[in-house]
Design a protein around this motif. Structure first.
Motif, PDB file in Angstrom:
ATOM      1  N   PRO A  57       0.915  -1.392  -0.168  1.00 40.93           N
ATOM      2  CA  PRO A  57       0.010  -0.071  -0.036  1.00 40.93           C
ATOM      3  C   PRO A  57       0.701   1.340   0.125  1.00 40.93           C
ATOM      4  N   VAL A  58       0.332   2.232  -0.740  1.00 39.32           N
ATOM      5  CA  VAL A  58       1.012   3.254  -0.722  1.00 39.32           C
ATOM      6  C   VAL A  58       1.042   4.250   0.596  1.00 39.32           C
ATOM      7  N   LYS A  59       2.180   4.831   1.148  1.00 37.43           N
ATOM      8  CA  LYS A  59       1.954   5.433   2.232  1.00 37.43           C
ATOM      9  C   LYS A  59       2.500   7.015   2.156  1.00 37.43           C
ATOM     10  N   ILE A  60       1.695   7.989   2.335  1.00 36.86           N
ATOM     11  CA  ILE A  60       2.072   9.156   2.191  1.00 36.86           C
ATOM     12  C   ILE A  60       2.970   9.713   3.559  1.00 36.86           C
ATOM     13  N   ALA A  61       3.861  10.661   3.307  1.00 38.13           N
ATOM     14  CA  ALA A  61       4.494  10.790   4.620  1.00 38.13           C
ATOM     15  C   ALA A  61       3.649  11.262   5.910  1.00 38.13           C
ATOM     16  N   SER A  62       2.466  12.245   5.332  1.00 41.22           N
ATOM     17  CA  SER A  62       2.003  12.743   6.697  1.00 41.22           C
ATOM     18  C   SER A  62       1.055  11.555   7.388  1.00 41.22           C
ATOM     19  N   ASP A  63       0.676  10.888   6.489  1.00 44.53           N
ATOM     20  CA  ASP A  63      -0.407   9.673   7.139  1.00 44.53           C
ATOM     21  C   ASP A  63       0.531   8.598   7.846  1.00 44.53           C
ATOM     22  N   ASN A  64       1.691   8.455   7.766  1.00 48.64           N
ATOM     23  CA  ASN A  64       2.742   7.596   8.186  1.00 48.64           C
ATOM     24  C   ASN A  64       2.629   7.512   9.752  1.00 48.64           C
ATOM     25  N   ASN A  65       2.897   8.856  10.418  1.00 50.63           N
ATOM     26  CA  ASN A  65       2.303   9.090  11.628  1.00 50.63           C
ATOM     27  C   ASN A  65       1.059   8.522  12.380  1.00 50.63           C
ATOM     28  N   ASN A  66       0.127   8.869  11.408  1.00 49.31           N
ATOM     29  CA  ASN A  66      -1.369   8.478  11.630  1.00 49.31           C
ATOM     30  C   ASN A  66      -1.468   6.991  11.744  1.00 49.31           C
ATOM     31  N   GLN A  67      -1.051   6.316  10.840  1.00 52.23           N
ATOM     32  CA  GLN A  67      -0.937   4.915  10.559  1.00 52.23           C
ATOM     33  C   GLN A  67      -0.329   4.162  11.877  1.00 52.23           C
ATOM     34  N   VAL A  68       0.689   4.699  12.181  1.00 53.08           N
ATOM     35  CA  VAL A  68       1.545   4.098  13.322  1.00 53.08           C
ATOM     36  C   VAL A  68       0.589   4.292  14.672  1.00 53.08           C
ATOM     37  N   ILE A  69      -0.165   5.608  14.768  1.00 52.94           N
ATOM     38  CA  ILE A  69      -1.042   5.694  15.864  1.00 52.94           C
ATOM     39  C   ILE A  69      -1.847   4.966  16.140  1.00 52.94           C
ATOM     40  N   GLU A  70      -2.904   4.497  15.029  1.00 52.39           N
ATOM     41  CA  GLU A  70      -3.865   3.703  14.708  1.00 52.39           C
ATOM     42  C   GLU A  70      -3.651   2.428  14.899  1.00 52.39           C
ATOM     43  N   ASP A  71      -2.258   1.692  14.610  1.00 54.98           N
ATOM     44  CA  ASP A  71      -1.957   0.268  15.026  1.00 54.98           C
ATOM     45  C   ASP A  71      -1.928   0.053  16.306  1.00 54.98           C
ATOM     46  N   ILE A  72      -1.701   1.011  17.218  1.00 50.71           N
ATOM     47  CA  ILE A  72      -1.370   0.682  18.666  1.00 50.71           C
ATOM     48  C   ILE A  72      -2.705   1.317  19.515  1.00 50.71           C
ATOM     49  N   GLN A  73      -3.215   0.358  20.345  1.00 54.72           N
ATOM     50  CA  GLN A  73      -4.320   0.519  21.319  1.00 54.72           C
ATOM     51  C   GLN A  73      -3.611   1.451  22.517  1.00 54.72           C
ATOM     52  N   TYR A  74      -4.165   2.733  22.411  1.00 57.05           N
ATOM     53  CA  TYR A  74      -3.711   3.697  23.598  1.00 57.05           C
ATOM     54  C   TYR A  74      -4.711   3.876  24.387  1.00 57.05           C
ATOM     55  N   GLN A  75      -4.545   4.423  25.698  1.00 53.45           N
ATOM     56  CA  GLN A  75      -5.435   4.490  26.718  1.00 53.45           C
ATOM     57  C   GLN A  75      -5.284   6.073  27.219  1.00 53.45           C
ATOM     58  N   ILE A  76      -6.224   6.725  27.173  1.00 56.77           N
ATOM     59  CA  ILE A  76      -6.304   8.153  27.883  1.00 56.77           C
ATOM     60  C   ILE A  76      -7.063   8.158  29.215  1.00 56.77           C
ATOM     61  N   ASN A  77      -6.234   8.773  30.254  1.00 58.46           N
ATOM     62  CA  ASN A  77      -6.787   8.599  31.520  1.00 58.46           C
ATOM     63  C   ASN A  77      -6.767  10.178  32.039  1.00 58.46           C
ATOM     64  N   ILE A  78      -7.898  10.534  32.578  1.00 61.26           N
ATOM     65  CA  ILE A  78      -8.251  11.727  33.269  1.00 61.26           C
ATOM     66  C   ILE A  78      -7.585  11.592  34.646  1.00 61.26           C
ATOM     67  N   ILE A  79      -6.781  12.505  34.904  1.00 58.74           N
ATOM     68  CA  ILE A  79      -5.741  12.568  36.141  1.00 58.74           C
ATOM     69  C   ILE A  79      -6.381  13.295  37.061  1.00 58.74           C
ATOM     70  N   SER A  80      -7.205  14.514  36.844  1.00 55.33           N
ATOM     71  CA  SER A  80      -7.744  15.448  37.212  1.00 55.33           C
ATOM     72  C   SER A  80      -8.797  16.116  36.761  1.00 55.33           C
ATOM     73  N   PRO A  81     -10.111  16.414  37.390  1.00 56.54           N
ATOM     74  CA  PRO A  81     -10.320  16.001  38.548  1.00 56.54           C
ATOM     75  C   PRO A  81     -10.810  14.503  38.808  1.00 56.54           C
ATOM     76  N   GLU A  82     -10.715  14.024  40.041  1.00 50.64           N
ATOM     77  CA  GLU A  82     -10.962  12.654  40.389  1.00 50.64           C
ATOM     78  C   GLU A  82     -12.605  12.239  40.272  1.00 50.64           C
ATOM     79  N   GLU A  83     -12.804  10.935  39.887  1.00 50.45           N
ATOM     80  CA  GLU A  83     -14.140  10.492  39.806  1.00 50.45           C
ATOM     81  C   GLU A  83     -15.043  10.997  40.956  1.00 50.45           C
ATOM     82  N   GLU A  84     -15.939  11.490  40.561  1.00 49.82           N
ATOM     83  CA  GLU A  84     -17.364  12.121  41.572  1.00 49.82           C
ATOM     84  C   GLU A  84     -16.524  13.367  42.426  1.00 49.82           C
ATOM     85  N   ALA A  85     -15.614  13.907  41.989  1.00 46.52           N
ATOM     86  CA  ALA A  85     -15.024  14.993  42.804  1.00 46.52           C
ATOM     87  C   ALA A  85     -16.017  15.788  42.933  1.00 46.52           C
ATOM     88  N   THR A  86     -15.923  16.650  43.914  1.00 48.70           N
ATOM     89  CA  THR A  86     -16.574  17.988  44.162  1.00 48.70           C
ATOM     90  C   THR A  86     -15.783  19.226  44.068  1.00 48.70           C
TER      91      THR A  86
END
Length: 178
Positions: A57-86
């Motif tokens: 498959p033809v890879k364009i340089a700008s899409d190369n980083n996007n392809q690498v990102i999409e192949d890995i399972q990333y996890q987003i964590n909210i550090i602050s505020p905590e769950e059910e924090a007031t």
């Protein structure tokens, strides 16, 4: 009439399968033909003799980083505020901090959603400053996206409560002391 047509088509299809003949002339040159010759042998064509080229498959340089990102399972964590924090702030100001794991070497964008509504444009980094938010219950979600806007990871929803001290516009009258 239909029977004659059917028989004619069958005979025609048999002739369409041409036999290939191979022979070598007196100079040692190899020849191929669909007509039989003296000392010619029939060549059997197998599926393996067909050329099949699979191009990568033809890879364009700008899409190369996007392809690498999409192949890995990333996890987003909210550090602050905590769950059910007031969060207590009379101006309705607070900060949301989120991280991505594993760390991404290329540049990506993050976007905050408050109750499913996007808050501001996507930004580099996971520190969001919110101002003048009304008191109440809110659900926070942070999305990580490629430069072209495709979301590749989202945080789990985080519920928080924003409290503000109520201030009435007219102060209550105090009883007079004699």
């Amino acid at each position: 009439m239909r029977a004659f047509t059917l028989i004619g088509l069958l005979l025609l299809s048999m002739q369409a399968q041409a036999t290939i003949y191979k022979w070598v002339d007196k100079d040692g040159k190899v020849h191929y033909s669909d007509e039989p010759r003296a000392n010619a042998e029939v060549v059997e064509l197998n599926e393996k003799t067909l050329n099949q080229i699979a191009l990568p498959p033809v890879k364009i340089a700008s899409d190369n980083n996007n392809q690498v990102i999409e192949d890995i399972q990333y996890q987003i964590n909210i550090i602050s505020p905590e769950e059910e924090a007031t969060v207590r702030d009379n101006n309705g100001d607070f900060e949301v901090v989120a991280t991505v794991s594993p760390e991404i070497k290329s540049q990506f964008l993050m976007q905050l959603k408050l109750n499913g509504n996007v808050v501001g444009p996507p930004q580099v980094g996971g520190r969001f400053k919110l101002t003048n938010v009304d008191r109440g219950e809110y659900t926070l979600v942070v999305d990580a996206m490629t430069q072209n806007g495709k979301v590749f990871a989202s945080s789990s929803p985080r519920k928080i409560f924003l409290h503000q001290a109520a201030m009435s516009k007219t102060p209550k009258k105090q009883p007079k002391s004699d």
